[in-house]
Design an enzyme around this catalytic site. Structure first.
Site, PDB file in Angstrom:
ATOM      1  N   ASP A   3       0.883  -1.295  -0.256  1.00  0.00           N
ATOM      2  CA  ASP A   3      -0.157  -0.208   0.201  1.00  0.00           C
ATOM      3  C   ASP A   3       0.771   0.741  -0.171  1.00  0.00           C
ATOM      4  O   ASP A   3       0.699   2.197   0.602  1.00  0.00           O
ATOM      5  CB  ASP A   3      -1.219  -0.302   1.440  1.00  0.00           C
ATOM      6  CG  ASP A   3      -2.147  -1.376   1.273  1.00  0.00           C
ATOM      7  OD1 ASP A   3      -1.750  -2.064   0.028  1.00  0.00           O
ATOM      8  OD2 ASP A   3      -1.795  -1.738   2.485  1.00  0.00           O
ATOM      9  N   ASP A  46      -8.289   2.342   3.460  1.00  0.00           N
ATOM     10  CA  ASP A  46      -8.183   3.235   2.246  1.00  0.00           C
ATOM     11  C   ASP A  46      -8.191   4.317   2.803  1.00  0.00           C
ATOM     12  O   ASP A  46      -8.721   4.714   0.612  1.00  0.00           O
ATOM     13  CB  ASP A  46      -8.149   2.189   1.483  1.00  0.00           C
ATOM     14  CG  ASP A  46      -7.485   0.467   1.334  1.00  0.00           C
ATOM     15  OD1 ASP A  46      -7.379   0.612   2.178  1.00  0.00           O
ATOM     16  OD2 ASP A  46      -8.245  -0.311   0.479  1.00  0.00           O
ATOM     17  N   GLU A  80     -11.838  -2.256  -4.044  1.00  0.00           N
ATOM     18  CA  GLU A  80     -10.813  -1.858  -3.191  1.00  0.00           C
ATOM     19  C   GLU A  80     -10.196  -0.640  -2.598  1.00  0.00           C
ATOM     20  O   GLU A  80      -9.794  -0.600  -4.447  1.00  0.00           O
ATOM     21  CB  GLU A  80     -10.444  -1.940  -1.458  1.00  0.00           C
ATOM     22  CG  GLU A  80      -8.803  -3.368  -1.959  1.00  0.00           C
ATOM     23  CD  GLU A  80      -9.077  -3.689  -0.804  1.00  0.00           C
ATOM     24  OE1 GLU A  80      -9.316  -4.242  -0.233  1.00  0.00           O
ATOM     25  OE2 GLU A  80      -7.819  -4.494  -1.134  1.00  0.00           O
ATOM     26  N   HIS A 107      -3.350  -1.017  -5.103  1.00  0.00           N
ATOM     27  CA  HIS A 107      -3.001  -0.680  -4.197  1.00  0.00           C
ATOM     28  C   HIS A 107      -2.279   0.675  -4.577  1.00  0.00           C
ATOM     29  O   HIS A 107      -1.624   1.023  -4.545  1.00  0.00           O
ATOM     30  CB  HIS A 107      -2.949  -0.404  -3.072  1.00  0.00           C
ATOM     31  CG  HIS A 107      -3.518  -0.148  -2.048  1.00  0.00           C
ATOM     32  ND1 HIS A 107      -3.850  -0.367  -0.778  1.00  0.00           N
ATOM     33  CD2 HIS A 107      -2.757   1.215  -1.603  1.00  0.00           C
ATOM     34  CE1 HIS A 107      -4.439   0.676  -0.074  1.00  0.00           C
ATOM     35  NE2 HIS A 107      -3.816   1.174  -0.496  1.00  0.00           N
TER      36      HIS A 107
END
Length: 328
Positions: A42, A159, A214, A284
């Site tokens: 991430d 997120d 996401e 991500h």
């Protein structure tokens, strides 16, 4: 790892033809990076005042890496070297310092870091804000919770991504699974949720047999806002099925549609990066507007001696003749 440099020739040819890079050839491998570029999940990156790059990632108290050339990265410490006890109500007691998905930006003379605290599969989650004047390890001040969720909510507060529009309005997109990606207004004076506009806006949601979506990231280019998201499964090593999808809108609040015109709230999304060859589960993403190009930062897994360890991926973003982004 045998990783290619950015295939610039392909990118130019693709842009001239107006064909997405994925249709012209296989997806590009991650650009060459070295140093502390493994155990990265991430990632989010910013260009600091001194010209260096600061890269933040999920890990114990959020790890920080530094680079002077966007190629060689050195781990320099964590955001919270003395711990972050305020996140304890949302984290695993066995691993309380494992914080997620930092989102870095610079406004009003300060660095803003939005990040999440949760556990896998849980909606007992919160997005926090920290600020700093330097962005360096140990310099961060906790500003508290921005938004949180529990099992009574049908969405999940993880997120985060901050976007400041041309009118100076602050927006936070966030979300994972369940009913998808949400967007809220923030107060620029505090960086926290607006008290005058409290609407929770849905901007993307999967349909069919899965809710696996996401990690939103919003970018403005030309007359469009582009919403990048990750579909499918993260964090399974080389079994990860993460892939990067995008849609666009002329309004920050949507509706976002894909290349075929399908709304992202109805399961739409145009794929621009996915597993290929020995590269598994890229996703991500974060985007840095650098001096040479828009830079795509993400994590992925590689078929090598450490197939369960996330690695740092960096590529560039181009836009074809129809204004759709592609990775090169």
């Amino acid at each position: 790892m045998r990783l290619r440099r950015f295939p610039a020739v392909l990118a130019v040819a693709t842009a001239l033809l107006g064909v997405p890079a994925a249709q012209a050839a296989d997806y590009p491998n991650p650009g060459y990076v070295t140093g502390d570029t493994t155990a990265v999940h991430d990632p989010s990156m910013i260009r600091a005042a001194d010209g260096s790059y600061l890269l933040y990632s999920t890990d114990q108290y959020l790890q920080i890496r530094r680079s002077t050339d966007r190629i060689h990265f050195t781990r320099i410490g964590s955001v919270f070297p003395n711990g972050a006890p305020w996140t304890a109500p949302f984290t695993d007691p066995a691993n309380p310092g494992y914080l997620w998905a930092p989102d870095i930006s610079f406004h009003n003379g300060r660095y803003y870091l939005y990040y999440a605290a949760s556990t896998f599969g849980s909606r007992n989650s919160a997005i926090f804000l920290a600020t700093s004047t330097t962005g360096l390890p140990g310099s961060w001040t906790n500003q508290g919770i921005v938004v949180q969720t529990s099992t009574s909510n049908d969405y999940n507060a993880i997120d985060p991504n901050l976007f400041v529009d041309s009118s100076g309005r602050w927006w936070l997109s966030f979300g994972s699974w369940w009913t998808g990606i949400k967007l809220i207004r923030l107060d620029p004076a505090t960086g926290k949720r607006s008290t005058s506009d409290t609407a929770l806006r849905g901007i993307a949601q999967r349909t069919g047999g899965t809710t696996a979506e996401e990690a939103p990231y919003i970018v403005q280019h030309g007359g469009y806002y582009y919403l990048f998201v990750s579909w499918d499964l993260c964090c399974q090593g080389t079994k990860s099925t993460y892939r990067v999808m995008v849609g666009r809108s002329t309004s920050i609040t949507g509706p976002y549609t894909d290349r075929a015109g399908v709304r992202m709230t109805s399961g739409g999304g145009t794929q621009i990066l996915a597993s290929h060859g020995d590269v598994h589960g890229p996703g991500h993403v974060a985007v840095l507007h650098d001096t040479d190009a828009d830079v795509l930062v993400y994590h992925y897994y590689y078929s090598d001696a450490t197939p369960l360890t996330g690695k740092l991926g960096i590529n560039l973003i181009g836009y074809d003749s129809a204004g759709w982004p592609y990775v090169y």
